[in-house]
Design a protein around this motif. Structure first.
Motif, PDB file in Angstrom:
ATOM      1  N   VAL A  23      62.661 -68.744 100.057  1.00  0.00           N
ATOM      2  CA  VAL A  23      63.433 -67.600 100.526  1.00  0.00           C
ATOM      3  C   VAL A  23      62.485 -66.679 101.282  1.00  0.00           C
ATOM      4  O   VAL A  23      61.412 -66.361 100.777  1.00  0.00           O
ATOM      5  CB  VAL A  23      64.066 -66.845  99.339  1.00  0.00           C
ATOM      6  N   SER A  24      62.859 -66.260 102.467  1.00  0.00           N
ATOM      7  CA  SER A  24      61.992 -65.369 103.233  1.00  0.00           C
ATOM      8  C   SER A  24      62.222 -63.928 102.809  1.00  0.00           C
ATOM      9  O   SER A  24      63.345 -63.434 102.806  1.00  0.00           O
ATOM     10  CB  SER A  24      62.257 -65.513 104.735  1.00  0.00           C
ATOM     11  N   LEU A  25      61.129 -63.263 102.428  1.00  0.00           N
ATOM     12  CA  LEU A  25      61.181 -61.888 101.952  1.00  0.00           C
ATOM     13  C   LEU A  25      60.238 -61.022 102.784  1.00  0.00           C
ATOM     14  O   LEU A  25      59.176 -61.477 103.188  1.00  0.00           O
ATOM     15  CB  LEU A  25      60.777 -61.822 100.480  1.00  0.00           C
ATOM     16  N   VAL A  26      60.646 -59.779 102.997  1.00  0.00           N
ATOM     17  CA  VAL A  26      59.827 -58.877 103.804  1.00  0.00           C
ATOM     18  C   VAL A  26      58.848 -58.085 102.955  1.00  0.00           C
ATOM     19  O   VAL A  26      58.112 -57.259 103.476  1.00  0.00           O
ATOM     20  CB  VAL A  26      60.709 -57.921 104.631  1.00  0.00           C
ATOM     21  N   GLN A  27      58.842 -58.349 101.648  1.00  0.00           N
ATOM     22  CA  GLN A  27      57.866 -57.738 100.759  1.00  0.00           C
ATOM     23  C   GLN A  27      56.983 -58.814 100.139  1.00  0.00           C
ATOM     24  O   GLN A  27      57.451 -59.895  99.803  1.00  0.00           O
ATOM     25  CB  GLN A  27      58.561 -56.958  99.639  1.00  0.00           C
ATOM     26  N   ARG A  28      55.696 -58.500  99.984  1.00  0.00           N
ATOM     27  CA  ARG A  28      54.794 -59.374  99.249  1.00  0.00           C
ATOM     28  C   ARG A  28      55.090 -59.259  97.755  1.00  0.00           C
ATOM     29  O   ARG A  28      55.826 -58.378  97.322  1.00  0.00           O
ATOM     30  CB  ARG A  28      53.335 -58.992  99.540  1.00  0.00           C
ATOM     31  N   ALA A  29      54.485 -60.137  96.986  1.00  0.00           N
ATOM     32  CA  ALA A  29      54.712 -60.133  95.544  1.00  0.00           C
ATOM     33  C   ALA A  29      54.250 -58.828  94.893  1.00  0.00           C
ATOM     34  O   ALA A  29      54.789 -58.422  93.863  1.00  0.00           O
ATOM     35  CB  ALA A  29      54.005 -61.323  94.905  1.00  0.00           C
ATOM     36  N   ASP A  30      53.255 -58.165  95.493  1.00  0.00           N
ATOM     37  CA  ASP A  30      52.760 -56.908  94.933  1.00  0.00           C
ATOM     38  C   ASP A  30      53.596 -55.708  95.339  1.00  0.00           C
ATOM     39  O   ASP A  30      53.269 -54.566  94.998  1.00  0.00           O
ATOM     40  CB  ASP A  30      51.297 -56.677  95.316  1.00  0.00           C
ATOM     41  N   GLY A  31      54.669 -55.944  96.091  1.00  0.00           N
ATOM     42  CA  GLY A  31      55.569 -54.866  96.488  1.00  0.00           C
ATOM     43  C   GLY A  31      55.258 -54.251  97.830  1.00  0.00           C
ATOM     44  O   GLY A  31      56.064 -53.469  98.350  1.00  0.00           O
ATOM     45  N   THR A  32      54.109 -54.572  98.424  1.00  0.00           N
ATOM     46  CA  THR A  32      53.783 -54.034  99.738  1.00  0.00           C
ATOM     47  C   THR A  32      54.583 -54.768 100.810  1.00  0.00           C
ATOM     48  O   THR A  32      54.947 -55.931 100.656  1.00  0.00           O
ATOM     49  CB  THR A  32      52.282 -54.168 100.031  1.00  0.00           C
ATOM     50  N   GLY A  33      54.860 -54.084 101.894  1.00  0.00           N
ATOM     51  CA  GLY A  33      55.640 -54.680 102.959  1.00  0.00           C
ATOM     52  C   GLY A  33      54.808 -55.591 103.846  1.00  0.00           C
ATOM     53  O   GLY A  33      53.604 -55.380 104.023  1.00  0.00           O
ATOM     54  N   VAL A  34      55.454 -56.622 104.382  1.00  0.00           N
ATOM     55  CA  VAL A  34      54.802 -57.496 105.358  1.00  0.00           C
ATOM     56  C   VAL A  34      54.884 -56.809 106.715  1.00  0.00           C
ATOM     57  O   VAL A  34      55.976 -56.476 107.173  1.00  0.00           O
ATOM     58  CB  VAL A  34      55.489 -58.872 105.419  1.00  0.00           C
ATOM     59  N   PRO A  35      53.748 -56.566 107.368  1.00  0.00           N
ATOM     60  CA  PRO A  35      53.780 -55.816 108.630  1.00  0.00           C
ATOM     61  C   PRO A  35      54.378 -56.616 109.777  1.00  0.00           C
ATOM     62  O   PRO A  35      54.423 -57.848 109.753  1.00  0.00           O
ATOM     63  CB  PRO A  35      52.305 -55.500 108.883  1.00  0.00           C
TER      64      PRO A  35
END
Length: 272
Positions: free
Chosen positions: A82-94
């Motif tokens: 599943v493509s997510l715009v957040q990393r596992a640590d909760g930070t956003g993917v730029p």
């Protein structure tokens, strides 16, 4: 599955197949890579049309569906990817990239593990698409993931990871007994290498493998190999199907894994 670019239709079909799996007695089910959205090469971000801008994971429609399905059907559901715009640590993917995330839900609807795909498919293939550049839309992960379940310790991976044996050796050394391999191998590369790679990873690590693959014609430029399979630690294929939609099942016996590992203790014999 043979997913396309209609997310609602793909989710509806995934749900139907999960019901079939539950009816067959399955307890742990793996969905293939990009089961919710599979577009032409160059548009690899499986959830980009609907995930970007989601304020929290709970609002992501695919995650919401997986939570509901696992509770309703009483299944552990392994969903890759599943493509997510957040990393596992909760930070956003730029920028405009996302993470290709393998999500594992227990039968109460709780997400027990997440693995972000580490090896991205940036290659030239002699097919209708020609060039695949996953890194244009996906940011790679950097952390291998093992997780415990009531049946076995799972080592999580996604598709192109299969070509990197060091990942699976690290997972096995960390305690993995069962490798999960959701995939969307191209027809060209799958025909040449898919089953060879799966059996090699099983044999060299003494692990079971469950490999759920996309298999069919998704668009004029996109055809996948399929041949989903369940393989034991001796490399024996317990179940397999070709292209098309469907469900395969097998009973995995811990005593077989223990016997093979006792008779051929490869993990303790390695020198490098």
């Amino acid at each position: 599955m043979v997913s396309g670019d209609n997310v609602s239709a793909n989710l509806a079909r995934a749900y139907e197949l999960l019901i079939q799996a539950a009816d067959h007695g399955a307890q742990l089910v793996l969905l293939p890579e990009n089961f919710a959205h599979l577009a032409d090469a160059g548009s690899f971000s499986a959830a980009e049309p609907f995930a970007r801008g989601a304020a929290s994971p709970e609002r992501h429609p695919v995650q919401f569906a997986l939570e509901r399905w696992s509770r309703e059907l009483g299944l552990w559901i392994a969903a890759g990817a599943v493509s997510l715009v957040q990393r596992a640590d909760g930070t956003g993917v730029p920028g405009k990239r996302s993470r290709s995330a393998f999500l594992l839900y227990d039968d109460c609807g709780e997400c027990r593990a997440r693995y972000d795909k580490m090896h991205l498919f940036d290659v030239q293939v002699a097919d209708a698409a020609g060039r695949y550049t996953e890194s244009a839309t996906i940011e790679p992960g950097d952390t291998p993931v093992c997780t415990a379940t009531p049946w076995a310790t799972l080592g999580l991976s996604i598709c192109f990871d299969l070509r990197f044996p060091e990942l699976y050796r690290q997972l096995a050394a960390t305690g993995a007994e069962l490798f999960m391999v959701p995939a969307a191998f191209t027809h060209t590369t799958g025909e040449a290498h898919w089953m060879t790679l799966l059996r090699a990873r099983a044999i060299e690590n003494g692990c079971f493998i469950i490999a759920a693959a996309q298999g069919g014609q998704h668009s004029p430029k996109r055809r996948t190999w399929g041949h989903s399979a369940i393989i034991d630690p001796w490399g024996e294929i317990l179940a397999e199907m070709g292209e098309g939609e469907g469900v395969i099942t097998a009973v995995l016996k811990a005593d077989k894994l223990n016997t093979i590992r006792r008779n051929m203790p490869l993990l303790s014999m390695r020198r490098l």
